[in-house]
Design an enzyme around this catalytic site. Structure first.
Site, PDB file in Angstrom:
ATOM      1  NE  ARG A  54     -11.635 -27.983 -59.273  1.00  0.00           N
ATOM      2  CZ  ARG A  54     -12.237 -27.055 -60.013  1.00  0.00           C
ATOM      3  NH1 ARG A  54     -13.266 -26.373 -59.539  1.00  0.00           N
ATOM      4  NH2 ARG A  54     -11.769 -26.778 -61.216  1.00  0.00           N
TER       5      ARG A  54
ATOM      6  NE  ARG B 143     -16.133 -20.894 -68.049  1.00  0.00           N
ATOM      7  CZ  ARG B 143     -16.390 -21.692 -67.007  1.00  0.00           C
ATOM      8  NH1 ARG B 143     -17.618 -22.058 -66.733  1.00  0.00           N
ATOM      9  NH2 ARG B 143     -15.395 -22.127 -66.251  1.00  0.00           N
TER      10      ARG B 143
ATOM     11  NE  ARG C 171     -10.132 -24.484 -65.848  1.00  0.00           N
ATOM     12  CZ  ARG C 171      -9.899 -25.159 -64.719  1.00  0.00           C
ATOM     13  NH1 ARG C 171      -8.798 -25.897 -64.584  1.00  0.00           N
ATOM     14  NH2 ARG C 171     -10.759 -25.116 -63.754  1.00  0.00           N
TER      15      ARG C 171
ATOM     16  NE  ARG D 213     -12.686 -29.739 -63.309  1.00  0.00           N
ATOM     17  CZ  ARG D 213     -13.360 -28.586 -63.290  1.00  0.00           C
ATOM     18  NH1 ARG D 213     -14.261 -28.355 -62.357  1.00  0.00           N
ATOM     19  NH2 ARG D 213     -13.114 -27.663 -64.202  1.00  0.00           N
TER      20      ARG D 213
ATOM     21  CE  LYS E  16     -17.190 -20.393 -61.820  1.00  0.00           C
ATOM     22  NZ  LYS E  16     -15.742 -20.416 -61.533  1.00  0.00           N
TER      23      LYS E  16
HETATM   24  P1  ADP Z   1     -15.231 -23.141 -59.081  1.00  0.00           P
HETATM   25  O1  ADP Z   1     -16.555 -23.849 -59.234  1.00  0.00           O
HETATM   26  O2  ADP Z   1     -15.375 -21.643 -59.020  1.00  0.00           O
HETATM   27  O3  ADP Z   1     -14.210 -23.573 -60.074  1.00  0.00           O
HETATM   28  P2  ADP Z   1     -14.883 -24.789 -56.664  1.00  0.00           P
HETATM   29  O4  ADP Z   1     -16.133 -24.548 -55.872  1.00  0.00           O
HETATM   30  O5  ADP Z   1     -14.746 -26.069 -57.385  1.00  0.00           O
HETATM   31  O6  ADP Z   1     -14.649 -23.533 -57.661  1.00  0.00           O
HETATM   32  O7  ADP Z   1     -13.656 -24.573 -55.679  1.00  0.00           O
HETATM   33  C1  ADP Z   1     -12.311 -24.747 -56.126  1.00  0.00           C
HETATM   34  C2  ADP Z   1     -11.490 -25.452 -55.049  1.00  0.00           C
HETATM   35  O8  ADP Z   1     -11.300 -24.574 -53.948  1.00  0.00           O
HETATM   36  C3  ADP Z   1     -12.161 -26.695 -54.470  1.00  0.00           C
HETATM   37  O9  ADP Z   1     -11.134 -27.612 -54.146  1.00  0.00           O
HETATM   38  C4  ADP Z   1     -12.864 -26.173 -53.200  1.00  0.00           C
HETATM   39  O10 ADP Z   1     -12.968 -27.185 -52.201  1.00  0.00           O
HETATM   40  C5  ADP Z   1     -11.926 -25.069 -52.767  1.00  0.00           C
HETATM   41  N1  ADP Z   1     -12.620 -23.896 -52.199  1.00  0.00           N
HETATM   42  C6  ADP Z   1     -13.804 -23.357 -52.557  1.00  0.00           C
HETATM   43  N2  ADP Z   1     -14.069 -22.256 -51.830  1.00  0.00           N
HETATM   44  C7  ADP Z   1     -13.002 -22.083 -50.993  1.00  0.00           C
HETATM   45  C8  ADP Z   1     -12.650 -21.111 -49.970  1.00  0.00           C
HETATM   46  N3  ADP Z   1     -13.452 -20.093 -49.684  1.00  0.00           N
HETATM   47  N4  ADP Z   1     -11.461 -21.279 -49.344  1.00  0.00           N
HETATM   48  C9  ADP Z   1     -10.638 -22.295 -49.640  1.00  0.00           C
HETATM   49  N5  ADP Z   1     -10.899 -23.229 -50.576  1.00  0.00           N
HETATM   50  C10 ADP Z   1     -12.062 -23.129 -51.246  1.00  0.00           C
HETATM   51  P1  ADP Z   2     -14.149 -23.934 -63.388  1.00  0.00           P
HETATM   52  O1  ADP Z   2     -13.874 -24.802 -62.225  1.00  0.00           O
HETATM   53  O2  ADP Z   2     -12.927 -23.580 -64.152  1.00  0.00           O
HETATM   54  O3  ADP Z   2     -15.020 -22.760 -63.093  1.00  0.00           O
HETATM   55  P2  ADP Z   2     -16.248 -25.406 -64.879  1.00  0.00           P
HETATM   56  O4  ADP Z   2     -16.495 -26.717 -64.261  1.00  0.00           O
HETATM   57  O5  ADP Z   2     -17.275 -24.333 -64.710  1.00  0.00           O
HETATM   58  O6  ADP Z   2     -14.819 -24.896 -64.436  1.00  0.00           O
HETATM   59  O7  ADP Z   2     -16.000 -25.605 -66.439  1.00  0.00           O
HETATM   60  C1  ADP Z   2     -15.021 -26.502 -66.914  1.00  0.00           C
HETATM   61  C2  ADP Z   2     -14.855 -26.322 -68.405  1.00  0.00           C
HETATM   62  O8  ADP Z   2     -16.099 -26.608 -69.086  1.00  0.00           O
HETATM   63  C3  ADP Z   2     -14.475 -24.919 -68.869  1.00  0.00           C
HETATM   64  O9  ADP Z   2     -13.077 -24.671 -68.778  1.00  0.00           O
HETATM   65  C4  ADP Z   2     -14.956 -24.954 -70.326  1.00  0.00           C
HETATM   66  O10 ADP Z   2     -14.091 -25.720 -71.129  1.00  0.00           O
HETATM   67  C5  ADP Z   2     -16.270 -25.742 -70.201  1.00  0.00           C
HETATM   68  N1  ADP Z   2     -17.394 -24.841 -69.930  1.00  0.00           N
HETATM   69  C6  ADP Z   2     -18.140 -24.798 -68.793  1.00  0.00           C
HETATM   70  N2  ADP Z   2     -19.085 -23.837 -68.893  1.00  0.00           N
HETATM   71  C7  ADP Z   2     -18.923 -23.262 -70.118  1.00  0.00           C
HETATM   72  C8  ADP Z   2     -19.573 -22.193 -70.788  1.00  0.00           C
HETATM   73  N3  ADP Z   2     -20.569 -21.509 -70.220  1.00  0.00           N
HETATM   74  N4  ADP Z   2     -19.150 -21.891 -72.047  1.00  0.00           N
HETATM   75  C9  ADP Z   2     -18.149 -22.565 -72.621  1.00  0.00           C
HETATM   76  N5  ADP Z   2     -17.482 -23.567 -72.032  1.00  0.00           N
HETATM   77  C10 ADP Z   2     -17.857 -23.917 -70.781  1.00  0.00           C
END
Ligand code: ADP
Ligand code: ADP
Length: 213
Positions: free
Chosen positions: A122, A88, A166, A155, A13
């Protein structure tokens, strides 16, 4: 245009939202990044949410909704926004519908195995939120941000225990949000299991279709 990115932790995302924001001028709003900035700066909000986030649980709805509502009233969202990590829960989706219009919801689908592969590799640059992956998207210099050269971190919630939590929170609390938007015909499914470039190309095509010239 106002877009929501949905999908399990690690689906990409943040990575995709950042790319689309760069290309479109839409504001990238990541609730996770906002919370982590507050934790880093040791604000009152940061202190209140640190343990919840590190354990992989959700921050309470009321607090999160207010935060997003305030954010979507800031000046830089004039062209529209991309929400990454919100809503969420179903309550968050309902609240959002009361203060903003959602045009499109993009659901990034990946398997649980891929979630673990992505999250365990990551690395992030805490100041900017820029995200890398040791294998799939490595920085030019190992362990360092491409732009500033500063060290990257893992992280606190990307450890095995918090990842499992999660994933189960996602299934219980966030999957109902998928049904909510599907019913309203706002949701488009994207297979996000390909490479970063392949997924970005799919999203690009999808957005082009949404905005007939
Ligand atoms: P989210 O915001 O949904 O938690 P991230 O964008 O942080 O996901 O991506 C999670 C991890 O996977 C990061 O280390 C990112 O560089 C990697 N990543 C994201 N998209 C891809 C993909 N299409 N293929 C492989 N790795 C990916
Ligand atoms: P991910 O990579 O797992 O998609 P995010 O960076 O979006 O993670 O979120 C990290 C953490 O921040 C979540 O696991 C939760 O604890 C908190 N968080 C983020 N967005 C929300 C939301 N919309 N509602 C509740 N908690 C949230």
């Amino acid at each position: 245009m106002n877009i929501v990115f949905l999908g399990p932790p690690g689906a990409g995302k943040g990575t995709m939202a950042e790319r689309v924001a760069d290309e479109s001028g839409l504001a990238h709003v990541s609730t996770g990044d906002i919370f982590r900035d507050n934790i880093r700066n040791e604000t009152e909000l940061g202190r209140a949410v640190k343990e919840i986030i590190d354990g992989g649980h959700l921050v309470p709805d009321e607090l999160t909704i207010e935060l997003v509502q305030d954010r979507l009233h800031e000046a830089d969202v004039q062209l529209g926004w991309i929400l990454d990590g919100f809503p969420r829960t179903r309550s968050q989706a309902e609240a959002l519908s009361e203060f903003a219009r959602v045009d499109l919801v993009i659901l990034l689908n990946i398997s649980d195995e891929e979630v673990i592969r992505r999250l365990s590799g990551r690395r992030v640059h805490p100041e900017s939120g820029r995200t890398y992956h040791v294998q799939f998207n490595p920085p030019a210099k190992e362990g360092h941000d491409d732009v500033t050269g500063e060290p990257l971190i893992t992280r606190d919630d990307d450890d095995e225990h918090a990842i499992q939590m999660r994933l189960s929170v996602y299934k219980e609390q966030t999957e109902p949000v998928i049904a909510y938007y599907r019913k309203r015909k706002l949701l488009v499914d994207v297979d996000a299991s390909g490479t970063i470039d392949a997924v970005a190309t799919k999203i690009h095509a999808l957005l082009k279709k949404q905005q007939p010239s």
